[in-house]
Design an enzyme around this catalytic site. Sequence first.
Site, short mmCIF file in Angstrom:
data_model
loop_
_atom_site.label_atom_id
_atom_site.label_comp_id
_atom_site.label_asym_id
_atom_site.label_seq_id
_atom_site.Cartn_x
_atom_site.Cartn_y
_atom_site.Cartn_z
N HIS A 147 0.80 -1.23 0.00
CA HIS A 147 0.00 0.00 0.00
C HIS A 147 0.82 1.27 0.00
CE1 HIS A 147 -3.97 -1.88 0.87
NE2 HIS A 147 -3.21 -2.83 1.41
N LYS A 178 -8.51 13.81 5.15
CA LYS A 178 -7.62 12.64 5.12
C LYS A 178 -6.64 12.82 6.26
CE LYS A 178 -6.46 13.95 0.84
NZ LYS A 178 -6.36 12.86 -0.11
N ARG A 179 -5.88 11.77 6.57
CA ARG A 179 -4.86 11.92 7.60
C ARG A 179 -3.94 13.09 7.25
NH1 ARG A 179 -4.50 7.97 11.79
NH2 ARG A 179 -2.63 9.15 12.32
N LYS A 205 0.75 14.56 1.74
CA LYS A 205 -0.60 14.87 1.25
C LYS A 205 -0.79 16.38 1.05
CE LYS A 205 -2.50 10.78 3.62
NZ LYS A 205 -3.16 9.94 2.61
N THR A 252 -8.53 6.75 -1.68
CA THR A 252 -9.87 6.21 -1.91
C THR A 252 -10.92 7.29 -1.63
OG1 THR A 252 -9.67 5.29 0.33
CG2 THR A 252 -9.43 3.76 -1.50
N LYS A 254 -14.68 8.65 -3.42
CA LYS A 254 -15.93 8.97 -2.70
C LYS A 254 -16.43 10.36 -3.10
CE LYS A 254 -14.15 5.98 0.85
NZ LYS A 254 -13.36 5.87 2.10
C1 Z15 Z 1 -2.48 3.49 4.83
O1 Z15 Z 1 -3.66 4.02 5.17
C2 Z15 Z 1 -2.09 3.41 3.50
C3 Z15 Z 1 -0.87 2.85 3.20
C4 Z15 Z 1 -0.05 2.40 4.20
O2 Z15 Z 1 1.14 1.86 3.91
C5 Z15 Z 1 -0.45 2.47 5.51
CL1 Z15 Z 1 0.59 1.90 6.72
C6 Z15 Z 1 -1.65 3.02 5.84
C7 Z15 Z 1 -3.05 3.88 2.46
C8 Z15 Z 1 -2.41 4.66 1.32
O3 Z15 Z 1 -1.73 5.79 1.82
C9 Z15 Z 1 -3.49 5.11 0.36
O4 Z15 Z 1 -2.93 5.76 -0.75
C10 Z15 Z 1 -4.32 3.91 -0.11
O5 Z15 Z 1 -5.42 4.34 -0.86
C11 Z15 Z 1 -4.80 3.11 1.07
O6 Z15 Z 1 -3.72 2.75 1.91
C12 Z15 Z 1 -5.51 1.83 0.65
O7 Z15 Z 1 -4.76 1.12 -0.29
#
Ligand code: Z15
Length: 837
Positions: free
Chosen positions: A379, A570-571, A576, A678, A682
Amino acid sequence: RLPESNTETEVPLSLGSAGVALDAETQVSQIQQALVNNLHWVQGKDEQFANAHDYYTALAHSVRNQLLKKRIRTAKTYAEAKAKNVYYLSAEFLMGRQLGNGLINLGMYDTMRHALADCGLDLDELLEREAEPGLGNGGLGRLAACFMDSLTTLNLPAIGYGIRYEFGIFTQLIRQGHQVEAPDKWLSYGNPWEIARPDYRVEIKFGGHTEVYKKDGDDDYQVRWIQAQTVIGIPHDVPVPGYGTDNVNLLRLWKAEAGEAFDLDAFNAGDYFGAVANKMISENITKVLYPNDETRQGKELRLQQQYFFVACSLQDIIRLHLRDHSNLGNLAEFSAIQLNDTHPAIGVAELMRLLIDEYSFEWAAAWQITQRTFGYTNHTLMPEALEKWSVDLFGKLLPRHLEIIYEINHRFLAQVKLRYPNDPDRLERLSLIEEGGERRVRMANLACVGSHAINGVAALHTELLKQEVLQDFYELWPDKFSNKTNGITPRRWLLQCNPRLAQLISETIGDSWITNLDDLKQLEAHLDDEAFRHAWQAIKQENKWSLARYIHDAVGIEVNPDSMFDVQIKRIHEYKRQLMNVLHVITLYNRMVQNPGDHVVPRTVIFGGKAAPGYAMAKLVVKLINAVADVVNNDPSVNGRLKVVFLPNYNVSQAQRLFPASDLSEQISTAGMEASGTGNMKFALNGALTIGTLDGANVEIREEVGADNFFLFGLTTEQVAACKAVGHNPWYYYDTNPELKRTLDVIASGLFSPGEPDLFLPILDSLLVDDPYMVMADFAAYVQCQEHVSRTYEDRDRWVRMAILNTARIGKFSADRTIADYAREIWKVKAVPVAGE
Ligand code: Z15
């Protein structure tokens, strides 16, 4: 107004997709009967003393009963079919509230609303009583939740395995503009959605040492692990409904408890308090979710959590397999285990240990089963998120696993050496162990070696994985790699959160889009229908009014619902680039102060997101947003044309209010850094337009909705790399862009930090010293693109047409499509639909 309770604890409700539909009146009276029964026999109260929470719990139990009825039939059907199962291993499941979703998926929502209104209860108010199960940080956890919805909707036999954190993601408070964290006590009123299954408890070992021994009557040596500590895992099952199906899958979350054998020893030794203290140490394992998104922390407790839930889950998977099959030799034919990032990657070593040490398999056979069973989803491309555990810590906690990892590595590197005879650098890069300095176990390498399939989560991300982060593995095994672009569930993210728009769409093209999102394409035929466009716009407007009320209640800020709602939720993370968004806000503010008479398109800029508690720069950005909001919102010369809102405690429930009311979606990460995103999907699904970079799934969203319906700006991944290669000089942009200079100077002047002139210096330093996220380089393009956004918004009819096209063309990003692709290409699983009653 409610009927008398009767002694049957539940009246069967024949609602939803199954069974003969009862006439409306009978349905309503049955719902009311079930509710009053649950109020009396679950909550032990009558109408005189019942409060909203009691009614919520009674209602939740009504829905739960319907789900369990379906679950019982599902379990029977799956057992008889002996079909292949998906086991989705994830340290996070960010499910969001369950009641509204359960009602929608059961097809009971409207009937329930009427039945409740008929006895003076407001469904929406009861839904708000539910605590949010925040068992995840952000995108990764929410993806797992969307996947569970789609797995069930597609009738695929699946179990999601995770951790039942007693405290989920912290509650974010804002005090004097700063983020303050409070514990998330989501279980304090009980959780009606879970069923503890102590009968499926498992024992998990930690620490100690290994020894070689000879099994009776056997010449071969075996290894056994003599643990120092035993912890018990108790599964807690949450039923997961699908839309318009009788199938109900399970989310099985593990809670850690102290092992009894250990207790007895300690208690017998007379150390009563010591024994109780040890119970607490065991129970700590599932106490709290680590609140870091995309940064590893290397804490021992985190490794314990990972091993704990993976070891529990593998024992459970093996128990289920042996219930239906004579041995584990065919495990891979009946089980597909997916690793959601590297958090559960220790599963590779654990399955090897179980097969070899506990079930006496030979190495080669065990390895084949393991590789065929696991798939690994990556991810992130960010190096700070790639998990590595110190060999010391690993050996102390999991001595047998370290031995197994060494053996996997030994055999793997021997194979690599044959393929690349004179390439020691490659060997070093591929090794499961990082050498030089403190030796560390590389979990991504373990996951790659132990899996038959490796995938990224968006097309660009998968390409970058192949070219960069996992290049050596790609060269070794190109066929293992594939892309599975992320998706979202249209049930929660349109049908549930935006009922007005969902209804308009269904009235216009029918409701097949709910399970076949590509059908939204049919909306394009209505683009020139003025009444339709008007209705569309009126719904967005109503949603904005309702968000405006919420904002007022939450933070006391009055926003103008006719202004453009420009939203970044988002976080909080530097990559970001919330910072670039604030810099744009300050720039707009500067213009208003300098040229008060200028025409401007009014905006409300809304931020939401949590900063990891230890991430100082992210917390400072939260403070900056709030400080800018204070100045801008209270400056009379702005005259309400610009408002800035930081909504505290962004979570799934809040997201459900925000997406439907948004005009502009901010997807502005530095190119090459967001794996997918994601939230971007949305927004578009709810008819917001995107301003974004060519990053993650933005690339594919733009491809789908059309370049004309997407506000693109910024450097590409290649340009970012090229810029950095020649040496990025942020001062150049400061010196040559007077508006940017002024914006940074205003921050430096202390306007936003009265009495604390140096407060934001770390932000200015980061921008001007190395600017790792290229904010300075992309700023001018961003501001210019925002001007284009404003001009477009002024032509409201054009905007609405673009918004409709975004919704109409977003079908690809249904999690149903994503899951169907995993099912066909990685898991090789087939639907097992439960027959109607
Ligand atoms: C996280 O929320 C995502 C990736 C990570 O490696 C960790 Cl530890 C947490 C997110 C990505 O930042 C995001 O771009 C992606 O859409 C999401 O995972 C689901 O794949």
